[in-house]
Design a protein around this motif. Structure first.
Motif, short mmCIF file in Angstrom:
data_model
loop_
_atom_site.label_atom_id
_atom_site.label_comp_id
_atom_site.label_asym_id
_atom_site.label_seq_id
_atom_site.Cartn_x
_atom_site.Cartn_y
_atom_site.Cartn_z
N LEU A 220 0.71 -1.07 -0.11
CA LEU A 220 0.14 -0.07 0.00
C LEU A 220 0.76 1.41 0.03
CD1 LEU A 220 -2.92 -1.31 2.38
CD2 LEU A 220 -3.04 -0.62 0.34
N LEU A 221 2.13 1.13 0.05
CA LEU A 221 3.11 2.18 -0.03
C LEU A 221 3.28 2.56 -1.53
CD1 LEU A 221 5.14 4.32 1.08
CD2 LEU A 221 6.76 2.40 1.20
N TYR A 222 2.88 3.92 -1.71
CA TYR A 222 2.83 4.36 -3.30
C TYR A 222 3.96 5.16 -3.58
CZ TYR A 222 1.63 6.44 -7.80
OH TYR A 222 1.45 6.63 -8.99
N TYR A 223 4.81 4.84 -4.49
CA TYR A 223 6.00 5.76 -4.94
C TYR A 223 5.69 6.46 -6.05
CZ TYR A 223 8.81 2.77 -1.79
OH TYR A 223 9.20 2.28 -0.48
N ILE A 234 -3.78 12.30 -5.50
CA ILE A 234 -4.87 11.36 -5.22
C ILE A 234 -4.78 9.97 -4.98
CG2 ILE A 234 -7.24 10.83 -6.09
CD1 ILE A 234 -7.29 13.00 -8.12
N ILE A 235 -3.96 9.49 -5.54
CA ILE A 235 -3.43 8.06 -5.31
C ILE A 235 -2.80 8.01 -3.75
CG2 ILE A 235 -2.08 5.84 -6.03
CD1 ILE A 235 -2.60 6.92 -8.80
N ILE A 236 -2.06 9.10 -3.57
CA ILE A 236 -1.31 8.92 -2.35
C ILE A 236 -2.12 9.22 -1.31
CG2 ILE A 236 0.47 10.26 -1.01
CD1 ILE A 236 1.95 10.73 -3.77
N ASN A 237 -3.14 10.27 -1.44
CA ASN A 237 -4.18 10.56 -0.49
C ASN A 237 -5.15 9.52 -0.03
OD1 ASN A 237 -3.75 13.28 0.69
ND2 ASN A 237 -4.73 14.01 -1.36
N ASN A 238 -5.52 8.64 -1.01
CA ASN A 238 -6.39 7.30 -0.93
C ASN A 238 -5.31 6.34 -0.04
OD1 ASN A 238 -8.44 8.10 -2.47
ND2 ASN A 238 -7.97 7.02 -4.17
N SER A 239 -4.12 6.20 -0.39
CA SER A 239 -3.28 5.38 0.41
C SER A 239 -3.09 5.80 1.97
CB SER A 239 -1.93 5.35 0.01
OG SER A 239 -1.00 4.24 0.53
N LYS A 240 -2.98 7.20 1.89
CA LYS A 240 -2.75 7.40 3.51
C LYS A 240 -4.22 7.37 4.24
CE LYS A 240 -1.62 11.59 2.57
NZ LYS A 240 -1.09 13.18 2.72
N HIS A 241 -5.27 7.68 3.61
CA HIS A 241 -6.52 7.43 4.22
C HIS A 241 -6.79 6.10 4.71
CE1 HIS A 241 -7.97 11.58 2.14
NE2 HIS A 241 -7.26 11.73 3.19
N PHE A 242 -6.55 5.14 3.78
CA PHE A 242 -6.62 3.71 3.97
C PHE A 242 -5.68 3.16 5.30
CE2 PHE A 242 -6.47 -0.69 3.63
CZ PHE A 242 -7.93 -1.19 3.30
N LEU A 265 5.09 3.25 7.18
CA LEU A 265 4.38 3.37 5.89
C LEU A 265 4.02 4.71 5.94
CD1 LEU A 265 2.68 -0.14 5.42
CD2 LEU A 265 4.73 0.61 4.25
N LEU A 266 3.52 5.10 6.89
CA LEU A 266 2.91 6.45 6.64
C LEU A 266 4.02 7.55 6.70
CD1 LEU A 266 -0.22 6.00 9.00
CD2 LEU A 266 -0.53 6.83 6.53
N ARG A 267 4.91 7.27 7.58
CA ARG A 267 6.11 8.25 7.25
C ARG A 267 6.83 8.25 5.90
NH1 ARG A 267 7.63 5.57 12.55
NH2 ARG A 267 7.05 7.21 14.29
#
Length: 275
Positions: A220-223, A234-242, A265-267
Motif C-alpha cells: 500500500l506504499l505508493y511511490y 489523489i493516489i497518495i491521499n487514498n493510500s494515506k486515508h486507508f 509506511l505513513l512516514r
C-alpha cells in the motif's frame, strides 16, 4: 411503474414490514429485483433494500428462496450488469451496487443457521473477487440519485463472506491485492469507503499470518513517478486515508507490530507528498 411500486412498498414499510395478506411474496420479490437498480433513491434504498433486508432477517424467505435470490444476483444482469461497458456517468452502477448489498443479510442468515454448501460460499467469494477486479465506478453519493457507493457495499459483502468458516487463507490472500488495486486509484474516496473496507480487511487478517499481513500492508506504499501529475496526489491521499483508518482501528487489541509497520509506511508516504 416506479411510482406504482412505491405505492405497493411504502405501506409495507409503514406497517412494520408486514406483508399484506393479498400480496404474493414471490411476486413482490420479483418486482423488487427488477427495480433494484432504480435511480429513484427512495424506491431503491429506503424501500427495496430495507424491505429485502428486513424480510431476510425476519425469516420471511425459506432457505431455498434465499438460494434463488443469491443465485439471481450473482449474474450478468445484476452484480455484473454492464460492468465493462457502462460509462461512469451512467446509472448501471446502482444495479451492481445494490445487488452486492443483498449478499450480507443472506450470509448473516447462513452463518446463524447454515443452509449454503461450501461450494456455494466459494462461488459467492469468487464472484465478489471478479466483481472487485472489474468495478470502475467509484462514485459515492450522486446528486439527485442517492448512494452508488459500490466499493463500500462490496466491502460489506467481503466482510460477511470472509467471516464464513468456508473461506480459506489462500482465498483471503488472493483478494487482498485486488483491494489494494481498488484503493490506489486516481479517484478520491470521499464517503468513508476506506473505513468500510478496513472493517473487511480486519476480518480477513484473522485468517492469515502476521508475516502475510505485513507483506500486504507494504504494497500500500505508493511511490510517486512524477512531481507534476496531480493524479498521483489523489493516489497518495487514498493510500494515506486507508492506512490511517487501519492504524486507528488497530489501537484496539494486540496489534503493536502492525501499528509500527503502519507508522513506518505513513512516514514513507510523507516523502511522496508534493509539499
Amino acid at each position: 411503474m416506479e411510482s406504482r411500486l412505491i405505492d405497493v412498498l411504502q405501506p409495507i414499510k409503514d406497517n412494520d414490514y408486514q406483508l399484506p395478506e393479498n400480496q404474493s411474496l414471490q411476486e413482490l420479490t420479483t418486482m423488487m429485483l427488477q427495480r433494484i437498480g432504480s435511480v429513484h433513491p427512495i424506491l431503491r434504498d429506503d424501500l427495496i433494500h430495507s424491505i429485502f433486508t428486513t424480510f431476510i432477517e425476519r425469516g420471511h424467505y425459506s432457505h431455498e428462496q434465499l438460494k434463488n435470490i443469491l443465485q439471481s444476483i450473482l449474474n450478468k444482469n445484476y452484480l455484473f450488469y454492464r460492468i465493462g461497458t457502462s460509462k461512469r456517468e451512467e446509472d448501471a452502477v446502482f444495479k451492481r451496487s445494490f445487488s452486492v448489498l443483498l449478499i450480507p443479510p443472506i450470509i448473516v442468515k447462513h452463518r446463524k443457521s447454515p443452509f449454503l454448501k461450501e461450494e456455494e460460499i466459494h462461488r459467492v467469494w469468487e464472484n465478489l473477487k471478479k466483481y472487485m477486479k472489474q468495478e470502475s465506478d467509484h462514485r459515492g453519493y450522486v446528486e439527485g440519485k442517492g448512494w452508488a457507493h459500490a466499493m463500500a457495499h462490496a466491502a460489506d459483502a467481503l466482510y460477511h463472506v470472509a467471516a464464513c468458516e468456508e473461506i480459506t487463507e489462500s482465498q483471503i490472500k488472493e483478494i487482498l491485492p485486488i483491494i489494494k488495486d481498488q484503493f490506489l486509484i486516481d479517484h478520491p474516496y470521499l464517503f468513508d469507503e476506506e473505513e468500510r473496507m478496513v472493517t473487511a480487511v480486519m476480518m480477513m487478517f484473522k485468517k492469515i499470518s502476521p508475516a502475510d499481513r505485513i507483506e500486504w500492508l507494504e504494497t500500500l506504499l505508493y511511490y510517486r513517478e512524477s512531481w507534476n501529475d496531480p493524479k498521483e496526489d489523489i493516489i497518495i491521499n487514498n493510500s494515506k486515508h486507508f492506512l490511517r483508518a487501519l492504524y486507528f482501528r488497530m489501537l484496539e487489541g494486540d496489534h503493536r507490530e502492525l501499528r509500527q509497520v503502519l507508522e513506518n509506511l505513513l512516514r514513507e508516504l510523507r516523502k511522496q507528498e508534493a509539499y
